[in-house]
Design an enzyme around this catalytic site. Structure first.
Site, PDB file in Angstrom:
ATOM      1  N   GLU A 162       8.616 -11.990 -57.253  1.00  0.00           N
ATOM      2  CA  GLU A 162       7.824 -12.590 -56.183  1.00  0.00           C
ATOM      3  C   GLU A 162       6.622 -13.261 -56.838  1.00  0.00           C
ATOM      4  OE1 GLU A 162       6.261  -9.714 -53.395  1.00  0.00           O
ATOM      5  OE2 GLU A 162       5.752 -11.256 -51.932  1.00  0.00           O
ATOM      6  N   GLU A 251      -0.829 -13.107 -44.482  1.00  0.00           N
ATOM      7  CA  GLU A 251      -0.555 -11.695 -44.262  1.00  0.00           C
ATOM      8  C   GLU A 251      -1.723 -11.127 -43.475  1.00  0.00           C
ATOM      9  OE1 GLU A 251       2.169  -9.773 -47.659  1.00  0.00           O
ATOM     10  OE2 GLU A 251       0.284 -10.513 -48.458  1.00  0.00           O
TER      11      GLU A 251
HETATM   12  C1  LIG Z   1       7.425  -5.416 -50.372  1.00  0.00           C
HETATM   13  O1  LIG Z   1       8.716  -6.003 -50.233  1.00  0.00           O
HETATM   14  C2  LIG Z   1       9.209  -6.036 -48.894  1.00  0.00           C
HETATM   15  C3  LIG Z   1      10.584  -6.620 -48.914  1.00  0.00           C
HETATM   16  O2  LIG Z   1      11.394  -5.982 -49.840  1.00  0.00           O
HETATM   17  C4  LIG Z   1       8.304  -6.910 -48.074  1.00  0.00           C
HETATM   18  O3  LIG Z   1       8.745  -6.923 -46.731  1.00  0.00           O
HETATM   19  C5  LIG Z   1       6.883  -6.406 -48.145  1.00  0.00           C
HETATM   20  O4  LIG Z   1       6.050  -7.377 -47.564  1.00  0.00           O
HETATM   21  C6  LIG Z   1       6.415  -6.215 -49.589  1.00  0.00           C
HETATM   22  N1  LIG Z   1       5.133  -5.532 -49.604  1.00  0.00           N
HETATM   23  C7  LIG Z   1       4.022  -6.120 -50.012  1.00  0.00           C
HETATM   24  C8  LIG Z   1       2.790  -5.275 -49.948  1.00  0.00           C
HETATM   25  O5  LIG Z   1       3.992  -7.269 -50.426  1.00  0.00           O
END
Ligand SMILES: *[C@@H]1O[C@H](CO)[C@@H](O)[C@H](O)[C@H]1NC(C)=O
Ligand SMILES: *[C@@H]1O[C@H](CO)[C@@H](O)[C@H](O)[C@H]1NC(C)=O
Ligand SMILES: *[C@@H]1O[C@H](CO)[C@@H](O)[C@H](O)[C@H]1NC(C)=O
Length: 271
Positions: A162, A251
Site C-alpha cells: 500500500e 480517512e
Molecule cells: C488495513 O487493511 C484493510 C484491508 O485489508 C483496510 O480496510 C484498512 O483500512 C487498513 N487499515 C489501516 C489502518 O490502514
C-alpha cells in the site's frame, strides 16, 4: 452565467438525484438564457454503506468500513460531475467515539485495466484540489491510497503493498508505522514528505506524509516518482507488482459535521 452559477449551488445542496434533475428542468424552462441541459450535471448522492457510482472512467464510493467503532455518526458522498479531464466530488460526515479508529474512507478512484505492473507503467499523472469547510475538532487525513499486488486479480480492498500519499493531516492522526518515527524525509515532485513504514496484516504500507504541518491543498505529480523512490531505496519489486487501485479520499476518524470537497481530481496512467 449568473443564473447558471446559482443553479449549480442549488444542485449541491439537494440530497437526491431525481428531484435535482426535475428542479434543473423547471429552472431551464423558466430561464431561456441557461446553458443546454447536457451541461447540467445532477449530483449523485451516495449515503448507504458502499454506495457506488461510476462515470467518465472514475468511481466514487461511500466506504464506511469502520463505522461500527463509532458511537454515532453518518456520512454521504456526492458525485458532482466532470471537472476538466477528471471529476468533482465531495463528502459530508460526522463521526463520534473511538478517536483513534478510522470510521470511513469516502473516495474517488480511477477505473483500471487489470494486469499492468508498475514496471510497465511509464507515468501516473495526477492532480487534485481539496478543502475541508472546518478543521476544528476534525480528525482525518486526506490521502491517496494505491494498492499493488503480484496477483493481477487481487481483491481491490487491499494488496501486497500500500502506497499512501497524505496531503492532509488534521487533528493529529497517525499513519501506520513501527515505533511512530519516520524512516526518512524525502522531496518528490517538489513536495516534502516524512516517510513512514509499517504493516497492516501482511500488507507492507509506505506512507508519504506531508512534512512540516503544511497541508498540500493543491497537488500535481507523477505518482510513478514515488514508486521509483521505493524501487531505489526499499527494493520495491516493480516488475511483479500489478496496480490494483489508484484512488484518493479522506480517512475520517472523528469530528463535527464537516464537508470534504474535491473540486477537481484526475488520475491517469500510461503504459
Ligand atoms: C488495513 O487493511 C484493510 C484491508 O485489508 C483496510 O480496510 C484498512 O483500512 C487498513 N487499515 C489501516 C489502518 O490502514
Ligand atoms: C473493486 O471491486 C468491486 C467489487 O468487486 C467493483 O465493483 C469495483 O468496480 C472495483 N473497482 C475497481 C477500481 O476496479
Ligand atoms: C460544514 O459542512 C457541514 C456539512 O455540509 C455542515 O453541516 C456544517 O455546518 C459546515 N460547517 C461550517 C463551519 O461551515
Amino acid at each position: 452565467m449568473k443564473a447558471f452559477t446559482a443553479l449549480s449551488i442549488g444542485l449541491l445542496s439537494v440530497a437526491s438525484a431525481t428531484p435535482i434533475v426535475e428542479e434543473a428542468r423547471k429552472l431551464q424552462r423558466g430561464t431561456p438564457t441557461l446553458s443546454p441541459a447536457t451541461t447540467v450535471q445532477a449530483t449523485v448522492s451516495l449515503c448507504t454503506q458502499y454506495a457506488y457510482y461510476a462515470e467518465n472512467g472514475y468511481e466514487v464510493l461511500n466506504n464506511l468500513w469502520g463505522k461500527d467503532s463509532a458511537t454515532s455518526g453518518s456520512q454521504c458522498t456526492y458525485y458532482e460531475g466532470a471537472s476538466g479531464d477528471g471529476i468533482k466530488w465531495s463528502s459530508d460526515w460526522t463521526w463520534q467515539g473511538a478517536p483513534d479508529n478510522v470510521k470511513a474512507y469516502p473516495y474517488a478512484g480511477r477505473i483500471l485495466t487489470k494486469g499492468n505492473t508498475i514496471a510497465k507503467i511509464k507515468q501516473m499523472q495526477t492532480a487534485v484540489e481539496w478543502s475541508y469547510n472546518t478543521t476544528s475538532n476534525v480528525r482525518a487525513n486526506v490521502a491517496y491510497d494505491i494498492f499493488t499486488a503480484e496477483d493481477p486479480n487481487h481483491v481491490n480492498s487491499s494488496g501486497d503493498y500500500e502506497l499512501m500519499i497524505w496531503l492532509g493531516r488534521l487533528g493529529g492522526v497517525w499513519p501506520i508505522s513501527q515505533g511512530g518515527a519516520p524512516i526518512a524525509t524525502v522531496t518528490i515532485a517538489g513536495y516534502t514528505f516524512d516517510l513512514y513504514f509499517g504493516y497492516n496484516g501482511s500488507m507492507k504500507v509506505y506512507s508519504f506524509v506531508r512534512a512540516g504541518n503544511n497541508d498540500i491543498k493543491s497537488f500535481k505529480a507523477d505518482v510513478k516518482l514515488f514508486f521509483n523512490y521505493l524501487v531505489t531505496n526499499h527494493q520495491y519489486p516493480q516488475s511483479t507488482q500489478n496496480l490494483i487501485v489508484y484512488q484518493i479520499g479522506s480517512e475520517a476518524f472523528t469530528g463535527p459535521p464537516a464537508r470534504f470537497s474535491v473540486p477537481s481530481f484526475s488520475a491517469t496512467y500510461s503504459v
